[in-house]
Motif scaffolding. Structure first.
Motif, mmCIF file in Angstrom:
data_model
loop_
_atom_site.group_PDB
_atom_site.id
_atom_site.type_symbol
_atom_site.label_atom_id
_atom_site.label_comp_id
_atom_site.label_asym_id
_atom_site.label_seq_id
_atom_site.Cartn_x
_atom_site.Cartn_y
_atom_site.Cartn_z
ATOM 1 N N GLY A 148 -18.928 9.663 -6.162
ATOM 2 C CA GLY A 148 -18.749 10.600 -7.261
ATOM 3 C C GLY A 148 -18.874 9.915 -8.600
ATOM 4 O O GLY A 148 -19.489 8.853 -8.717
ATOM 5 N N SER A 149 -18.278 10.520 -9.598
ATOM 6 C CA SER A 149 -18.385 10.011 -10.965
ATOM 7 C C SER A 149 -17.045 10.178 -11.672
ATOM 8 O O SER A 149 -16.295 11.109 -11.395
ATOM 9 C CB SER A 149 -19.472 10.777 -11.724
ATOM 10 N N ASN A 150 -16.777 9.276 -12.601
ATOM 11 C CA ASN A 150 -15.563 9.372 -13.405
ATOM 12 C C ASN A 150 -15.867 9.698 -14.866
ATOM 13 O O ASN A 150 -14.966 9.795 -15.678
ATOM 14 C CB ASN A 150 -14.774 8.060 -13.345
ATOM 15 N N ASP A 151 -17.153 9.884 -15.178
ATOM 16 C CA ASP A 151 -17.511 10.117 -16.581
ATOM 17 C C ASP A 151 -18.670 11.101 -16.743
ATOM 18 O O ASP A 151 -19.300 11.163 -17.798
ATOM 19 C CB ASP A 151 -17.855 8.797 -17.265
ATOM 20 N N GLY A 152 -18.972 11.860 -15.693
ATOM 21 C CA GLY A 152 -20.061 12.821 -15.774
ATOM 22 C C GLY A 152 -21.429 12.231 -15.535
ATOM 23 O O GLY A 152 -22.435 12.943 -15.591
ATOM 24 N N SER A 153 -21.503 10.931 -15.262
ATOM 25 C CA SER A 153 -22.792 10.290 -15.000
ATOM 26 C C SER A 153 -23.203 10.527 -13.555
ATOM 27 O O SER A 153 -22.517 11.212 -12.795
ATOM 28 C CB SER A 153 -22.688 8.790 -15.293
ATOM 29 N N ALA A 154 -24.331 9.960 -13.170
ATOM 30 C CA ALA A 154 -24.816 10.114 -11.796
ATOM 31 C C ALA A 154 -23.788 9.564 -10.818
ATOM 32 O O ALA A 154 -23.125 8.559 -11.101
ATOM 33 C CB ALA A 154 -26.135 9.375 -11.631
ATOM 34 N N PRO A 155 -23.605 10.213 -9.673
ATOM 35 C CA PRO A 155 -22.600 9.744 -8.714
ATOM 36 C C PRO A 155 -22.944 8.367 -8.167
ATOM 37 O O PRO A 155 -24.106 7.984 -8.065
ATOM 38 C CB PRO A 155 -22.627 10.820 -7.621
ATOM 39 N N ARG A 156 -21.904 7.638 -7.831
ATOM 40 C CA ARG A 156 -22.046 6.314 -7.232
ATOM 41 C C ARG A 156 -20.831 6.077 -6.344
ATOM 42 O O ARG A 156 -19.824 6.766 -6.460
ATOM 43 C CB ARG A 156 -22.137 5.229 -8.308
ATOM 44 N N LEU A 157 -20.922 5.100 -5.457
ATOM 45 C CA LEU A 157 -19.774 4.740 -4.641
ATOM 46 C C LEU A 157 -18.786 3.944 -5.472
ATOM 47 O O LEU A 157 -19.162 3.010 -6.189
ATOM 48 C CB LEU A 157 -20.214 3.914 -3.426
ATOM 49 N N MET A 158 -17.519 4.327 -5.377
ATOM 50 C CA MET A 158 -16.449 3.635 -6.085
ATOM 51 C C MET A 158 -15.289 3.427 -5.127
ATOM 52 O O MET A 158 -15.007 4.282 -4.284
ATOM 53 C CB MET A 158 -15.976 4.449 -7.293
ATOM 54 N N MET A 159 -14.602 2.308 -5.264
ATOM 55 C CA MET A 159 -13.433 2.043 -4.438
ATOM 56 C C MET A 159 -12.210 2.714 -5.060
ATOM 57 O O MET A 159 -11.978 2.609 -6.266
ATOM 58 C CB MET A 159 -13.200 0.544 -4.283
ATOM 59 N N ILE A 160 -11.435 3.404 -4.225
ATOM 60 C CA ILE A 160 -10.210 4.046 -4.699
ATOM 61 C C ILE A 160 -8.979 3.374 -4.096
ATOM 62 O O ILE A 160 -7.849 3.680 -4.470
ATOM 63 C CB ILE A 160 -10.197 5.549 -4.352
ATOM 64 N N ASP A 161 -9.180 2.459 -3.184
ATOM 65 C CA ASP A 161 -8.073 1.767 -2.515
ATOM 66 C C ASP A 161 -8.650 0.535 -1.836
ATOM 67 O O ASP A 161 -9.864 0.376 -1.732
ATOM 68 C CB ASP A 161 -7.421 2.697 -1.480
ATOM 69 N N GLY A 162 -7.761 -0.359 -1.390
ATOM 70 C CA GLY A 162 -8.211 -1.505 -0.606
ATOM 71 C C GLY A 162 -8.741 -2.663 -1.417
ATOM 72 O O GLY A 162 -9.544 -3.444 -0.914
ATOM 73 N N PHE A 163 -8.283 -2.809 -2.670
ATOM 74 C CA PHE A 163 -8.747 -3.945 -3.469
ATOM 75 C C PHE A 163 -7.561 -4.736 -3.999
ATOM 76 O O PHE A 163 -6.465 -4.222 -4.164
ATOM 77 C CB PHE A 163 -9.666 -3.490 -4.617
ATOM 78 N N GLY A 164 -7.809 -6.022 -4.249
ATOM 79 C CA GLY A 164 -6.765 -6.906 -4.757
ATOM 80 C C GLY A 164 -6.395 -7.985 -3.756
ATOM 81 O O GLY A 164 -6.486 -7.785 -2.533
ATOM 82 N N GLU A 165 -5.994 -9.128 -4.271
ATOM 83 C CA GLU A 165 -5.642 -10.292 -3.447
ATOM 84 C C GLU A 165 -4.370 -10.031 -2.647
ATOM 85 O O GLU A 165 -3.337 -9.667 -3.193
ATOM 86 C CB GLU A 165 -5.430 -11.509 -4.352
ATOM 87 N N LYS A 166 -4.450 -10.244 -1.319
ATOM 88 C CA LYS A 166 -3.285 -10.085 -0.448
ATOM 89 C C LYS A 166 -2.776 -11.411 0.094
ATOM 90 O O LYS A 166 -1.674 -11.476 0.631
ATOM 91 C CB LYS A 166 -3.625 -9.169 0.736
ATOM 92 N N ASN A 167 -3.573 -12.458 -0.020
ATOM 93 C CA ASN A 167 -3.215 -13.737 0.574
ATOM 94 C C ASN A 167 -2.098 -14.420 -0.206
ATOM 95 O O ASN A 167 -2.076 -14.392 -1.439
ATOM 96 C CB ASN A 167 -4.440 -14.655 0.613
#
Length: 199
Positions: A148-167
């Motif tokens: 989808g899009s967060n600014d009205g631009s062409a849709p793209r894949l974006m991560m909404i979860d699962g990011f950040g250092e866990k180690n």
């Protein structure tokens, strides 16, 4: 205080539930499941932040992605914290699909259309953005990204979860090259699963 306990979550994960922000149409609120909060003393690896440690991880990663590259980040924006009647909530931006509704996950897209050339291109674009922004993609799975899009631009894949250092020893944070290698390996596994129709 935001009242969420009588609302229906729009998504439920292993650790959190996601609600529409009751006052901001373009925002969502993630809250830790109440059963995990109640058992936080027994389950938290880092007692100082307890069940909210994921909030810290996501906020830090979003800031790191913005610092690494000035262009549009492949992560949904982390806006801040809010008190709710279900505990502390993490406020994030709402990513929309082409129809103006909540953007579909990659898993939903895959289930609807199968693995297509357009999907492969969107995945390749996502990987390029993750590498450009030096994002630590911890859980690169089809349910953790939306198209989808967060600014009205062409849709793209974006991560909404699962990011950040866990180690505990943050080796991915310490080496951009190492992080890129791990991201590529996780990405190749994701593509194989998508090609096989597995989410």
């Amino acid at each position: 205080m935001l009242q969420l306990s009588q609302a229906t979550p729009i998504a439920t994960g292993k650790h959190r539930q996601v609600y529409q922000h009751p006052e901001q149409p373009g925002q969502l609120v993630k809250v830790v499941r109440t059963d995990l909060i109640e058992n936080a003393a027994a389950t938290a690896r880092w007692p100082r932040t307890g069940p909210y440690r994921g909030y810290v991880r996501e906020f830090k990663e979003y800031l790191a992605s913005r610092h690494a590259d000035p262009g549009p980040t492949p992560l949904a924006a982390v806006i801040g914290l809010a008190d709710t009647d279900l505990g502390v909530g993490l406020v994030v931006e709402k990513i929309l699909g082409a129809d103006g509704a909540l953007a579909p996950t990659l898993a939903t897209w895959l289930g609807r259309d199968g693995f297509t050339a357009a999907m492969r291109q969107a995945l390749d674009d996502l990987l390029a953005a993750l590498l450009r922004h030096n994002v630590i993609a911890t859980d690169l799975h089809a349910f953790n990204m939306v198209y989808g899009s967060n600014d009205g631009s062409a849709p793209r894949l974006m991560m909404i979860d699962g990011f950040g250092e866990k180690n505990i020893i943050p080796h991915r944070s310490m080496s951009r090259r190492h992080n890129a290698t791990v991201n590529r390996r996780k990405f190749e596994r994701l593509v194989r699963r998508c090609q096989a129709g597995v989410t």
